[in-house]
Design a protein around this motif. Structure first.
Motif, PDB file in Angstrom:
ATOM      1  N   ARG A  86     -54.097  14.155   4.032  1.00  0.00           N
ATOM      2  CA  ARG A  86     -55.320  13.344   4.006  1.00  0.00           C
ATOM      3  C   ARG A  86     -55.996  13.546   2.657  1.00  0.00           C
ATOM      4  O   ARG A  86     -56.292  14.672   2.274  1.00  0.00           O
TER       5      ARG A  86
ATOM      6  N   VAL B 125     -58.937  12.643  -0.300  1.00  0.00           N
ATOM      7  CA  VAL B 125     -60.288  12.172  -0.604  1.00  0.00           C
ATOM      8  C   VAL B 125     -60.510  12.335  -2.102  1.00  0.00           C
ATOM      9  O   VAL B 125     -60.367  13.438  -2.637  1.00  0.00           O
TER      10      VAL B 125
ATOM     11  N   GLN C  58     -65.184  19.177   3.392  1.00  0.00           N
ATOM     12  CA  GLN C  58     -65.044  18.199   4.478  1.00  0.00           C
ATOM     13  C   GLN C  58     -64.427  18.862   5.699  1.00  0.00           C
ATOM     14  O   GLN C  58     -63.895  19.971   5.618  1.00  0.00           O
ATOM     15  N   ASP C  59     -64.526  18.153   6.801  1.00  0.00           N
ATOM     16  CA  ASP C  59     -63.776  18.509   7.993  1.00  0.00           C
ATOM     17  C   ASP C  59     -62.530  17.633   7.993  1.00  0.00           C
ATOM     18  O   ASP C  59     -62.624  16.423   8.194  1.00  0.00           O
ATOM     19  N   PRO C  60     -61.359  18.199   7.744  1.00  0.00           N
ATOM     20  CA  PRO C  60     -60.163  17.347   7.628  1.00  0.00           C
ATOM     21  C   PRO C  60     -59.845  16.563   8.888  1.00  0.00           C
ATOM     22  O   PRO C  60     -59.277  15.466   8.809  1.00  0.00           O
TER      23      PRO C  60
ATOM     24  N   LEU D 298     -61.174  13.049   8.831  1.00  0.00           N
ATOM     25  CA  LEU D 298     -60.687  12.134   7.807  1.00  0.00           C
ATOM     26  C   LEU D 298     -59.516  11.311   8.339  1.00  0.00           C
ATOM     27  O   LEU D 298     -58.805  11.741   9.243  1.00  0.00           O
ATOM     28  N   ALA D 299     -59.328  10.152   7.737  1.00  0.00           N
ATOM     29  CA  ALA D 299     -58.185   9.313   8.103  1.00  0.00           C
ATOM     30  C   ALA D 299     -56.909   9.891   7.513  1.00  0.00           C
ATOM     31  O   ALA D 299     -56.902  10.415   6.398  1.00  0.00           O
ATOM     32  N   ARG D 300     -55.833   9.795   8.255  1.00  0.00           N
ATOM     33  CA  ARG D 300     -54.533  10.241   7.760  1.00  0.00           C
ATOM     34  C   ARG D 300     -54.054   9.245   6.713  1.00  0.00           C
ATOM     35  O   ARG D 300     -53.946   8.054   6.981  1.00  0.00           O
ATOM     36  N   THR D 301     -53.785   9.733   5.499  1.00  0.00           N
ATOM     37  CA  THR D 301     -53.473   8.832   4.396  1.00  0.00           C
ATOM     38  C   THR D 301     -52.044   8.950   3.892  1.00  0.00           C
ATOM     39  O   THR D 301     -51.486   7.993   3.368  1.00  0.00           O
TER      40      THR D 301
ATOM     41  N   TRP E 127     -55.930  17.384   1.611  1.00  0.00           N
ATOM     42  CA  TRP E 127     -55.783  18.247   2.772  1.00  0.00           C
ATOM     43  C   TRP E 127     -54.369  18.093   3.319  1.00  0.00           C
ATOM     44  O   TRP E 127     -53.847  16.976   3.394  1.00  0.00           O
TER      45      TRP E 127
ATOM     46  N   ASP F 120     -63.221  12.095  -5.291  1.00  0.00           N
ATOM     47  CA  ASP F 120     -64.668  12.256  -5.408  1.00  0.00           C
ATOM     48  C   ASP F 120     -65.089  12.182  -6.873  1.00  0.00           C
ATOM     49  O   ASP F 120     -64.544  12.893  -7.719  1.00  0.00           O
TER      50      ASP F 120
END
Length: 266
Positions: A147, A149, A122-124, A127-130, A162, A151
């Motif tokens: 961040r 993800v 992914q491109d960090p 992505l949404a900051r989580t 990330w 899967d």
């Protein structure tokens, strides 16, 4: 000095080989395991000659610690050779032994290299900051961008976490290793629960890290994007194992991590 740098900056104790790690706070909360990983590593590095970098660290969690209290570290010089060194580190609070660790160091040596992926998944920045996948009252989350993800597209549960530090850090590579040991411990046991549809936040199981190991392969830049990719290959008898690879922004594997944790029904 940032809150993260202060937390990981151990100071000399009253006797030779003793060091003191700052409290992480708040009072009354259980200390985050990554604090012991990072501060144990920091204490060990203070006793090794310049030029020797960490190659591996293995830490066993014996008791839970108090987040609001300082931690005493005792470093034993196990071995010092021309190219390698070894240290044993014990952490305690009020005389209670909490963790014991072994840390190995070596000067960089020429040899074959592998472990590079051409494209990260992914491109960090997209992505949404989580933040971490659960409460983390002692982590300075305003200084660490996380961040996450999860899967299952290939049938196996894979967590991609990330992270990067958003405050200025010195160039000292030892500090960046210490930061990585701190951040990568955050809820790493959770993938073992996610395999079965549970999670740390649901509190359906008793869970917590019992052993944590990290092997350092390449230079880690904590102030750039890093990807910790984890999965759980096995769990039985109330214990689970989680394996992880830490990729740098260039796609090279910078470290390999393994944890064993308690995952038992309440």
């Amino acid at each position: 000095m940032s809150a993260l740098a202060r937390l990981l900056d151990v100071r000399p104790g009253p006797t030779d080989g003793s060091w003191i790690g700052p409290a992480s706070g708040p009072d009354g909360k259980r200390a985050f395991g990554g604090q012991f990983m990072a501060q144990s590593l920091a204490a060990a590095t203070r006793t090794v000659e310049a030029g020797k970098l960490p190659t591996s660290m293995h830490l066993q969690f014996l008791r839970g610690g108090e987040a609001g209290a300082e931690v005493d570290y005792a470093v034993e010089r196990v071995y010092d050779g021309r190219t390698a060194s070894a240290r044993r580190v014990e952490a305690s609070q009020d005389g209670r032994l909490l963790t014991t660790a072994s840390v190995s160091f070596s000067v960089p040596l020429a040899g074959p290299e592998h472990g590079v992926v051409e494209v990260l998944p992914q491109d960090p920045d997209a992505l949404a900051r989580t933040g971490p996948v659960g409460p983390a009252p002692s982590m300075p989350l305003d200084e660490i961008d996380i961040r996450v993800v999860d899967d299952r597209s290939a049938g196996e549960f894979v967590r991609r976490l990330w992270w990067r530090v958003e405050v200025p850090l010195p160039e000292d590579p030892l500090l960046h290793d210490v930061v990585a040991a701190y951040v990568c411990d955050v809820y790493m046991i959770d993938p073992a629960l996610r395999v079965h549809g549970h999670s740390m936040t649901a509190r359906t199981h008793r869970s917590g890290t019992t052993d944590s190991s990290i092997w350092f392969h390449r230079r880690i830049r904590a102030d750039r994007w890093n990807l910790l990719e984890t999965r759980s290959p096995a769990a039985a008898r109330g214990r689970a194992v989680i394996t992880g690879s830490l990729f740098g922004a260039d796609g090279a594997v910078a470290a390999t991590l393994v944890q064993e944790g308690l995952v038992a029904e309440r």
